[in-house]
Write a protein that holds these residues in place. Sequence first.
Motif, short mmCIF file in Angstrom:
data_model
loop_
_atom_site.label_atom_id
_atom_site.label_comp_id
_atom_site.label_asym_id
_atom_site.label_seq_id
_atom_site.Cartn_x
_atom_site.Cartn_y
_atom_site.Cartn_z
N PHE A 97 -30.61 -12.49 73.98
CA PHE A 97 -29.78 -11.43 73.41
C PHE A 97 -28.37 -11.92 73.04
N THR A 98 -28.27 -13.15 72.56
CA THR A 98 -26.95 -13.69 72.20
C THR A 98 -26.68 -13.60 70.70
N ASN A 99 -27.59 -13.02 69.95
CA ASN A 99 -27.48 -13.00 68.49
C ASN A 99 -26.82 -11.73 67.95
N SER A 100 -26.01 -11.09 68.75
CA SER A 100 -25.34 -9.87 68.33
C SER A 100 -23.99 -9.78 69.04
N HIS A 101 -23.21 -8.79 68.69
CA HIS A 101 -21.93 -8.57 69.39
C HIS A 101 -22.21 -8.34 70.87
N ASP A 135 -13.62 -20.92 84.95
CA ASP A 135 -12.54 -20.36 85.78
C ASP A 135 -13.05 -20.27 87.22
N PRO A 136 -12.46 -20.98 88.17
CA PRO A 136 -12.96 -20.97 89.54
C PRO A 136 -12.88 -19.59 90.22
N ALA A 137 -12.07 -18.70 89.72
CA ALA A 137 -11.97 -17.36 90.29
C ALA A 137 -13.16 -16.49 89.90
N VAL A 138 -13.90 -16.90 88.88
CA VAL A 138 -15.03 -16.11 88.38
C VAL A 138 -16.28 -16.50 89.16
N ALA A 139 -16.88 -15.51 89.82
CA ALA A 139 -18.11 -15.75 90.58
C ALA A 139 -19.35 -15.55 89.71
N PHE A 140 -19.29 -14.60 88.78
CA PHE A 140 -20.42 -14.32 87.89
C PHE A 140 -19.92 -13.53 86.69
N VAL A 141 -20.76 -13.48 85.68
CA VAL A 141 -20.44 -12.78 84.44
C VAL A 141 -21.56 -11.82 84.12
N HIS A 142 -21.20 -10.62 83.70
CA HIS A 142 -22.19 -9.68 83.18
C HIS A 142 -22.12 -9.71 81.66
N VAL A 143 -23.27 -9.88 81.06
CA VAL A 143 -23.40 -9.82 79.61
C VAL A 143 -23.82 -8.39 79.28
N ARG A 144 -23.07 -7.77 78.37
CA ARG A 144 -23.31 -6.36 78.04
C ARG A 144 -23.36 -6.16 76.53
N ALA A 145 -24.11 -5.14 76.15
CA ALA A 145 -24.16 -4.73 74.75
C ALA A 145 -22.85 -4.05 74.40
N VAL A 146 -22.36 -4.26 73.21
CA VAL A 146 -21.10 -3.66 72.78
C VAL A 146 -21.27 -2.17 72.47
N GLU A 147 -22.30 -1.85 71.71
CA GLU A 147 -22.45 -0.49 71.20
C GLU A 147 -22.53 0.56 72.31
N TYR A 148 -23.28 0.27 73.35
CA TYR A 148 -23.47 1.25 74.43
C TYR A 148 -22.88 0.80 75.75
N GLY A 149 -22.44 -0.44 75.85
CA GLY A 149 -21.88 -0.96 77.09
C GLY A 149 -22.92 -1.29 78.14
N CYS A 150 -24.20 -1.27 77.76
CA CYS A 150 -25.28 -1.46 78.71
C CYS A 150 -25.33 -2.89 79.26
N PHE A 151 -25.60 -2.98 80.54
CA PHE A 151 -25.82 -4.26 81.21
C PHE A 151 -27.06 -4.91 80.62
N LEU A 152 -26.94 -6.19 80.25
CA LEU A 152 -28.10 -6.94 79.77
C LEU A 152 -28.61 -7.90 80.84
N TYR A 153 -27.70 -8.70 81.41
CA TYR A 153 -28.07 -9.61 82.49
C TYR A 153 -26.83 -10.23 83.09
N GLU A 154 -27.03 -10.87 84.21
CA GLU A 154 -25.95 -11.58 84.92
C GLU A 154 -26.13 -13.07 84.72
N VAL A 155 -25.00 -13.77 84.62
CA VAL A 155 -25.03 -15.23 84.53
C VAL A 155 -24.17 -15.79 85.65
N GLY A 156 -24.74 -16.75 86.35
CA GLY A 156 -24.00 -17.47 87.37
C GLY A 156 -24.03 -18.95 87.05
N ARG A 157 -23.59 -19.73 87.96
CA ARG A 157 -23.54 -21.17 87.72
C ARG A 157 -24.85 -21.88 88.00
N GLY A 158 -25.80 -21.19 88.61
CA GLY A 158 -27.05 -21.89 88.95
C GLY A 158 -28.24 -21.03 88.80
#
Length: 158
Positions: A97-101, A135-158
């Motif tokens: 799901f990286t092919n959109s905003h 950024d060492p302060a960042v533990a994880f990232v949530h990838v979200r859709a722009v239009e609705y703000g919906c959670f798509l998935y979480e990304v961590g370092r491993g």
Amino acid sequence: MNGYTAHPIPPTVLEELRTTDDAGRAPAPATDDEGGAPLRCCLRRSRAGERIALVSYAPLRRWAARTGADPGAYDEQGPVFIHAEECAGVETDRLPFTNSHRTLRRYSADGHILGGRLIGDPGAFDHALREALDDPAVAFVHVRAVEYGCFLYEVGRG
């Protein structure tokens, strides 16, 4: 992207959501006649004819319950599509799901938001994610859709 993994909703959580979602409602599965819904169980788009359900999911709440963190006001829930029945899970190691905003939300180890970034150009996704997780302060990232703000998935370092 080397070193980064998209984490779908875990199978044990999916099992619970298929009974009662995080808003306390029973799902209402339906046949997806058109296909194209972003499924958070296997991180692909639904295919026409598949049975799916739209459920309410609270990713930070569930993460906090597992880790003992307190996300405070950042605890939120929202709609996600999942297969109505158990599926085979993620079929690829590519970030989906990286092919959109998209919006990348950065979170600390205690579940507090450290910022977000709007990705208007899909070609900028990899760089923005790498920058966030460098950024060492960042533990994880949530990838979200722009239009609705919906959670798509979480990304961590491993």
